[in-house]
Design a protein around this motif. Structure first.
Motif, PDB file in Angstrom:
ATOM      1  N   THR A  61      24.716  26.106  43.353  1.00 36.43           N
ATOM      2  CA  THR A  61      23.585  26.391  42.551  1.00 36.43           C
ATOM      3  C   THR A  61      22.101  26.480  43.247  1.00 36.43           C
ATOM      4  O   THR A  61      21.252  27.362  43.000  1.00 36.43           O
ATOM      5  N   VAL A  62      21.783  25.574  43.915  1.00 34.57           N
ATOM      6  CA  VAL A  62      20.463  25.325  44.679  1.00 34.57           C
ATOM      7  C   VAL A  62      20.293  26.399  45.684  1.00 34.57           C
ATOM      8  O   VAL A  62      19.336  26.900  45.760  1.00 34.57           O
ATOM      9  N   SER A  63      21.485  26.555  46.442  1.00 31.53           N
ATOM     10  CA  SER A  63      21.486  27.575  47.497  1.00 31.53           C
ATOM     11  C   SER A  63      21.468  28.910  47.292  1.00 31.53           C
ATOM     12  O   SER A  63      20.859  29.676  47.747  1.00 31.53           O
ATOM     13  N   GLY A  64      21.816  29.265  45.975  1.00 34.18           N
ATOM     14  CA  GLY A  64      21.932  30.513  45.360  1.00 34.18           C
ATOM     15  C   GLY A  64      23.242  31.537  45.946  1.00 34.18           C
ATOM     16  O   GLY A  64      22.960  32.770  45.526  1.00 34.18           O
ATOM     17  N   GLU A  65      23.861  31.002  46.648  1.00 35.27           N
ATOM     18  CA  GLU A  65      24.787  31.653  47.430  1.00 35.27           C
ATOM     19  C   GLU A  65      25.858  32.064  46.579  1.00 35.27           C
ATOM     20  O   GLU A  65      26.317  31.059  45.626  1.00 35.27           O
ATOM     21  N   PRO A  66      26.636  33.125  46.563  1.00 39.64           N
ATOM     22  CA  PRO A  66      27.936  33.303  45.592  1.00 39.64           C
ATOM     23  C   PRO A  66      28.964  32.488  45.912  1.00 39.64           C
ATOM     24  O   PRO A  66      28.971  32.000  47.142  1.00 39.64           O
ATOM     25  N   PRO A  67      29.931  32.239  45.063  1.00 40.52           N
ATOM     26  CA  PRO A  67      31.098  31.256  45.536  1.00 40.52           C
ATOM     27  C   PRO A  67      31.887  31.900  46.665  1.00 40.52           C
ATOM     28  O   PRO A  67      32.046  33.121  46.596  1.00 40.52           O
ATOM     29  N   ARG A  68      32.321  31.227  47.282  1.00 34.84           N
ATOM     30  CA  ARG A  68      32.924  31.821  48.611  1.00 34.84           C
ATOM     31  C   ARG A  68      34.591  32.017  48.158  1.00 34.84           C
ATOM     32  O   ARG A  68      35.110  31.371  47.021  1.00 34.84           O
ATOM     33  N   LYS A  69      35.028  32.989  48.711  1.00 32.09           N
ATOM     34  CA  LYS A  69      36.266  33.364  48.435  1.00 32.09           C
ATOM     35  C   LYS A  69      37.577  32.658  49.066  1.00 32.09           C
ATOM     36  O   LYS A  69      37.470  32.035  50.083  1.00 32.09           O
ATOM     37  N   GLY A  70      38.715  32.710  48.285  1.00 39.25           N
ATOM     38  CA  GLY A  70      39.944  31.875  49.067  1.00 39.25           C
ATOM     39  C   GLY A  70      40.084  30.529  48.408  1.00 39.25           C
ATOM     40  O   GLY A  70      41.126  29.840  48.797  1.00 39.25           O
ATOM     41  N   GLY A  71      39.342  30.155  47.294  1.00 36.39           N
ATOM     42  CA  GLY A  71      39.441  28.691  46.922  1.00 36.39           C
ATOM     43  C   GLY A  71      40.735  28.645  46.374  1.00 36.39           C
ATOM     44  O   GLY A  71      41.572  27.450  46.448  1.00 36.39           O
ATOM     45  N   ILE A  72      41.352  29.584  45.487  1.00 36.27           N
ATOM     46  CA  ILE A  72      42.650  29.418  44.711  1.00 36.27           C
ATOM     47  C   ILE A  72      43.781  29.255  45.736  1.00 36.27           C
ATOM     48  O   ILE A  72      44.458  28.389  46.047  1.00 36.27           O
ATOM     49  N   LEU A  73      43.720  30.050  46.908  1.00 32.28           N
ATOM     50  CA  LEU A  73      44.623  29.870  48.175  1.00 32.28           C
ATOM     51  C   LEU A  73      44.516  28.660  48.783  1.00 32.28           C
ATOM     52  O   LEU A  73      45.877  28.112  48.974  1.00 32.28           O
ATOM     53  N   GLU A  74      43.472  28.231  48.840  1.00 31.90           N
ATOM     54  CA  GLU A  74      43.288  26.844  49.672  1.00 31.90           C
ATOM     55  C   GLU A  74      43.838  25.887  48.692  1.00 31.90           C
ATOM     56  O   GLU A  74      44.601  24.812  49.091  1.00 31.90           O
ATOM     57  N   ALA A  75      43.534  25.792  47.394  1.00 34.90           N
ATOM     58  CA  ALA A  75      44.266  24.899  46.378  1.00 34.90           C
ATOM     59  C   ALA A  75      45.962  24.868  46.478  1.00 34.90           C
ATOM     60  O   ALA A  75      46.536  23.987  46.448  1.00 34.90           O
ATOM     61  N   LEU A  76      46.367  26.290  46.536  1.00 36.27           N
ATOM     62  CA  LEU A  76      47.851  26.413  46.306  1.00 36.27           C
ATOM     63  C   LEU A  76      48.384  25.754  47.628  1.00 36.27           C
ATOM     64  O   LEU A  76      49.414  25.338  47.686  1.00 36.27           O
ATOM     65  N   ARG A  77      47.476  25.836  48.858  1.00 29.38           N
ATOM     66  CA  ARG A  77      48.232  25.514  50.213  1.00 29.38           C
ATOM     67  C   ARG A  77      47.988  23.939  50.050  1.00 29.38           C
ATOM     68  O   ARG A  77      48.963  23.060  50.908  1.00 29.38           O
ATOM     69  N   ARG A  78      47.225  23.348  49.334  1.00 27.62           N
ATOM     70  CA  ARG A  78      47.149  21.849  49.297  1.00 27.62           C
ATOM     71  C   ARG A  78      48.400  21.354  48.437  1.00 27.62           C
ATOM     72  O   ARG A  78      48.497  20.132  48.172  1.00 27.62           O
ATOM     73  N   SER A  79      49.070  22.195  47.692  1.00 31.85           N
ATOM     74  CA  SER A  79      49.863  21.602  46.430  1.00 31.85           C
ATOM     75  C   SER A  79      51.128  20.957  47.245  1.00 31.85           C
ATOM     76  O   SER A  79      51.698  21.036  48.403  1.00 31.85           O
ATOM     77  N   SER A  84      58.520  23.378  49.900  1.00 28.39           N
ATOM     78  CA  SER A  84      59.863  22.720  49.363  1.00 28.39           C
ATOM     79  C   SER A  84      61.138  23.730  48.853  1.00 28.39           C
ATOM     80  O   SER A  84      61.907  23.495  48.440  1.00 28.39           O
ATOM     81  N   ASP A  85      60.756  24.839  49.314  1.00 26.92           N
ATOM     82  CA  ASP A  85      61.882  25.997  49.202  1.00 26.92           C
ATOM     83  C   ASP A  85      62.181  26.251  48.148  1.00 26.92           C
ATOM     84  O   ASP A  85      63.345  26.590  47.704  1.00 26.92           O
ATOM     85  N   ILE A  86      61.339  26.180  46.999  1.00 28.29           N
ATOM     86  CA  ILE A  86      61.740  26.470  45.536  1.00 28.29           C
ATOM     87  C   ILE A  86      61.603  27.963  45.248  1.00 28.29           C
ATOM     88  O   ILE A  86      60.670  28.630  45.797  1.00 28.29           O
ATOM     89  N   ALA A  87      62.619  28.708  44.753  1.00 25.30           N
ATOM     90  CA  ALA A  87      62.780  30.132  44.586  1.00 25.30           C
ATOM     91  C   ALA A  87      62.837  30.491  43.104  1.00 25.30           C
ATOM     92  O   ALA A  87      63.842  30.289  42.466  1.00 25.30           O
ATOM     93  N   PRO A  88      61.768  30.652  42.378  1.00 31.72           N
ATOM     94  CA  PRO A  88      61.787  30.863  40.878  1.00 31.72           C
ATOM     95  C   PRO A  88      62.551  32.164  40.592  1.00 31.72           C
ATOM     96  O   PRO A  88      62.237  33.116  41.320  1.00 31.72           O
ATOM     97  N   VAL A  89      63.419  32.226  39.717  1.00 33.67           N
ATOM     98  CA  VAL A  89      64.194  33.441  39.397  1.00 33.67           C
ATOM     99  C   VAL A  89      63.615  33.732  38.045  1.00 33.67           C
ATOM    100  O   VAL A  89      63.743  32.942  36.990  1.00 33.67           O
ATOM    101  N   ARG A  90      63.317  35.110  37.629  1.00 32.70           N
ATOM    102  CA  ARG A  90      63.080  35.499  36.442  1.00 32.70           C
ATOM    103  C   ARG A  90      64.042  36.471  35.769  1.00 32.70           C
ATOM    104  O   ARG A  90      64.843  37.026  36.630  1.00 32.70           O
ATOM    105  N   GLN A  91      64.467  36.132  34.445  1.00 32.97           N
ATOM    106  CA  GLN A  91      65.402  37.052  33.819  1.00 32.97           C
ATOM    107  C   GLN A  91      64.746  38.506  33.534  1.00 32.97           C
ATOM    108  O   GLN A  91      63.481  38.612  33.303  1.00 32.97           O
ATOM    109  N   PHE A  92      65.532  39.303  33.825  1.00 30.38           N
ATOM    110  CA  PHE A  92      65.169  40.733  33.694  1.00 30.38           C
ATOM    111  C   PHE A  92      65.316  41.129  32.351  1.00 30.38           C
ATOM    112  O   PHE A  92      66.535  40.839  31.589  1.00 30.38           O
ATOM    113  N   GLU A  93      64.277  41.446  31.347  1.00 31.18           N
ATOM    114  CA  GLU A  93      64.456  42.109  30.026  1.00 31.18           C
ATOM    115  C   GLU A  93      63.966  43.421  29.964  1.00 31.18           C
ATOM    116  O   GLU A  93      63.089  43.769  30.621  1.00 31.18           O
TER     117      GLU A  93
END
Length: 100
Positions: A61-79, A84-93
């Protein structure tokens, strides 16, 4: 300033603060913001995860810089599920019929 014992007490207090990685400083601001600044300083001094988020938000806020990109990707990588090799499967409707 005061007597030798007062000077020594202040010096010892500042040394103890420094050993904890803290510093005492003075800021100028509006009288109405006093409680806000004190609570902000108290939260930052705790140095936990909330302090890190608060520090980042205030810095951005003080620096006025826009938020940096890739924050969601970093959070997912820290999951904990990474690797764990989970492969979610969706039913086709086929969907539903809609009258237009």
């Amino acid at each position: 300033m005061g007597s030798k014992s007062q000077k020594r007490a202040i010096r010892n207090y500042r040394n103890r603060l420094q050993m904890r990685g803290m510093a005492r400083f003075e800021v100028l601001g509006l009288d109405g913001d006093r409680d806000l600044i004190r609570s902000l300083a108290r939260r930052l001094a705790e140095d936990g995860p909330d302090a890190a988020r608060l520090r980042a938000a205030v810095s951005q806020t003080v620096s006025g810089e826009p938020p940096r990109k890739g924050g969601i990707l970093e959070a997912l990588r820290r999951s904990p599920l990474v690797g764990s090799d989970i492969a979610p499967v969706r039913q086709f409707e086929a969907g539903r019929k809609v009258e237009l």
